[in-house]
Design a protein around this motif. Structure first.
Motif: not given
Length: 109
Positions: A43-45, A51-53, A71-73
């Motif tokens: 899900a996007p957040m 904004y995280l796809a 996945y971003w850290h």
């Protein structure tokens, strides 16, 4: 929250322990007793300034607060989020498959 850990229990028995990242001081993770109310494989957040796809293995437990893969850290063990509970993606997948809608979530210091 104090130890940045999630522990999954079956009854009184811990079955999985995971180092997580919870909310930063200006965006703290809520405390209390909740239940997972919806699950999404992806899900996007978004929120103010982000904004995280395709956030993987999302399990919402209170409003927009959820447990999910990240996945971003890779800085688990330190508060990093806007209030959600960030897990390493493989651990979030395990939790997603293990839990069901209605699974209790207890957040405390």
């Amino acid at each position: 929250l104090t130890h940045q850990r999630l522990v999954a229990y079956e009854g009184e028995t811990p079955v999985r322990r995971v180092t997580v990242s919870t909310g930063l001081p200006r965006t703290p993770t809520v405390t209390g007793r909740f239940k997972i109310y919806v699950k999404y494989r992806s899900a996007p957040m978004s929120g103010p300034g982000y904004y995280l796809a395709g956030v993987p293995f999302v399990m919402y437990f209170y409003g927009s607060y959820g447990l999910h893969g990240t996945y971003w850290h890779n800085n688990f063990g330190q508060p990093m989020s806007h209030g959600c509970v960030n897990l390493p993606t493989p651990e979030a997948e395990w939790l997603f498959n293990w839990s069901k809608v209605g699974t209790p979530v207890v957040v405390h210091y």
